[in-house]
Design an enzyme around this catalytic site. Structure first.
Site, short mmCIF file in Angstrom:
data_model
loop_
_atom_site.label_atom_id
_atom_site.label_comp_id
_atom_site.label_asym_id
_atom_site.label_seq_id
_atom_site.Cartn_x
_atom_site.Cartn_y
_atom_site.Cartn_z
CG PHE A 183 -1.98 1.40 0.89
CD1 PHE A 183 -3.05 1.12 0.41
CD2 PHE A 183 -2.00 1.93 2.39
CE1 PHE A 183 -4.53 2.19 0.10
CE2 PHE A 183 -2.66 3.22 2.42
CZ PHE A 183 -4.13 3.18 1.29
CE1 TYR A 184 6.62 4.59 1.02
CE2 TYR A 184 7.51 2.85 0.41
CZ TYR A 184 8.04 4.52 0.78
OH TYR A 184 9.09 5.69 0.43
CB ALA A 185 4.29 1.14 -3.06
#
Length: 344
Positions: free
Chosen positions: A156-158
């Protein structure tokens, strides 16, 4: 110039702010100094910037605020007229995004919206912002090239950082706001984050504890020294993005546009095996590591390798710090910062 550096108390933000001050720019730093990791390290970075400011009579001003607070961002832009904005504030950490995705929405989506909207209304000449090599996700065609799509993130960060690139394109297209996204590849060095591998490895080796090597130590990473990164960020910021007149909508290049928008890889262009990274650390510390080999973690990318030819051609950026030299400089900083406590 007068430059806003968001995340100025952060790892990369501190080094970028310091680089700008050293060359004579006026810097406004903004940071919430949150507790994702030890705020003492963030306060230490700020103290150095303030001491540099006092000693050299340079123009550093700090605002303690959360960029997700739209009123705080509007107040900052109302008070200051910025020539450039370098947006480095974000919720970092691949693994933390598996546990707390809402933190990434607030810091990486809402805060980015507040910054880019403020840049639009203030007619800022250039917004440069942090993206990540993690956007390449499931891609295995290496070296990673900006000219290829990056639409299969594995965390999700990416996904939030890829969203920033797309949000920036919409503003560059609609409002002709020049924007440059920089995809960072495994940054390390003095004043690094305590949740990153080099910090964790150093602490455990000195304490006689095992270090965990996931994927059985078979990772390769394009480790890039933080001062090289800071130089590349500043050079990219100095040259605002312009439309690519040769951009072909029927065969679109993923790294440029007919809008003043672009993305660059910013890395060392020299992947190193994780085991070799550990060997460089062992040499710098004069101690052997106790190694625990573990399987690949959820969300991890086995290998990264940056094609940095586009950035080098555009701004003359080429990193010059080898892993043994960079790791040695980190160890010198670590032992000076923690003193005797590093060995407990």
């Amino acid at each position: 110039m007068k430059v806003l550096v968001t995340g100025a108390a952060g790892f990369i933000g501190y080094h970028v702010a310091r680089r700008l001050l050293e060359r004579g720019d006026e810097v406004v730093g903004i940071d919430s100094v949150n507790a994702y990791y030890d705020p003492g390290i963030k306060e230490g970075r700020l103290k150095l910037l303030q001491e540099f400011n006092k000693t050299n009579n340079s123009g550093f001003h700090f605002i303690r605020a959360n960029l997700a607070d739209r009123a705080a961002v509007k107040s900052c832009f109302a008070e200051h007229n910025f020539d450039r904005v370098i947006h480095l504030a974000a919720q970092a950490g691949v693994r933390f995004s598996l546990e707390n995705p809402h933190a990434y929405v607030e810091s990486n989506i809402i805060a980015f919206t507040n910054i880019i909207e403020a840049c639009r209304h203030a007619s800022v000449a250039h917004l440069t912002y942090a993206s990540t090599s993690s956007v390449y996700g499931a891609n295995t065609n290496m070296p990673f090239s900006e000219h290829r799509p990056a639409d299969h993130p594995l965390q999700f960060y990416a996904a939030t950082k890829r969203a920033n690139e797309l949000m920036a394109h919409s503003y560059s297209h609609l409002f002709r706001l020049p924007t440059t996204g920089l995809r960072f590849f495994t940054v390390y060095g003095p004043w690094g984050r305590p949740d990153m591998a080099l910090f964790l490895f150093t602490r455990n080796i000195l304490a006689g504890l095992p270090i965990k090597l996931f994927n059985n130590g078979n990772h390769t990473r394009d480790f890039t020294f933080v001062e090289d990164i800071a130089e590349g960020v500043v050079r990219a910021s100095d040259q605002p993005a312009t439309p690519n007149d040769a951009w072909d909508s029927s065969n679109p290049d993923s790294s440029t546009s007919n809008a003043p928008w672009r993305v660059f890889n910013i890395g060392n262009n020299n992947p190193v095996k994780l085991t070799d990274y550990v060997m460089a650390l062992e040499a710098a510390l004069g101690r052997r590591a106790i190694v625990e080999l573990l399987p690949l973690q959820a969300g991890d990318v086995p290998d990264t390798f940056a094609d940095t030819s586009a950035l080098e051609q555009a701004v003359g950026y080429r990193p010059g710090t080898s892993v043994p030299e960079g790791v040695g400089r980190f160890v010198d900083w670590y032992q000076a910062y923690f003193g005797g406590s590093a060995f407990r």
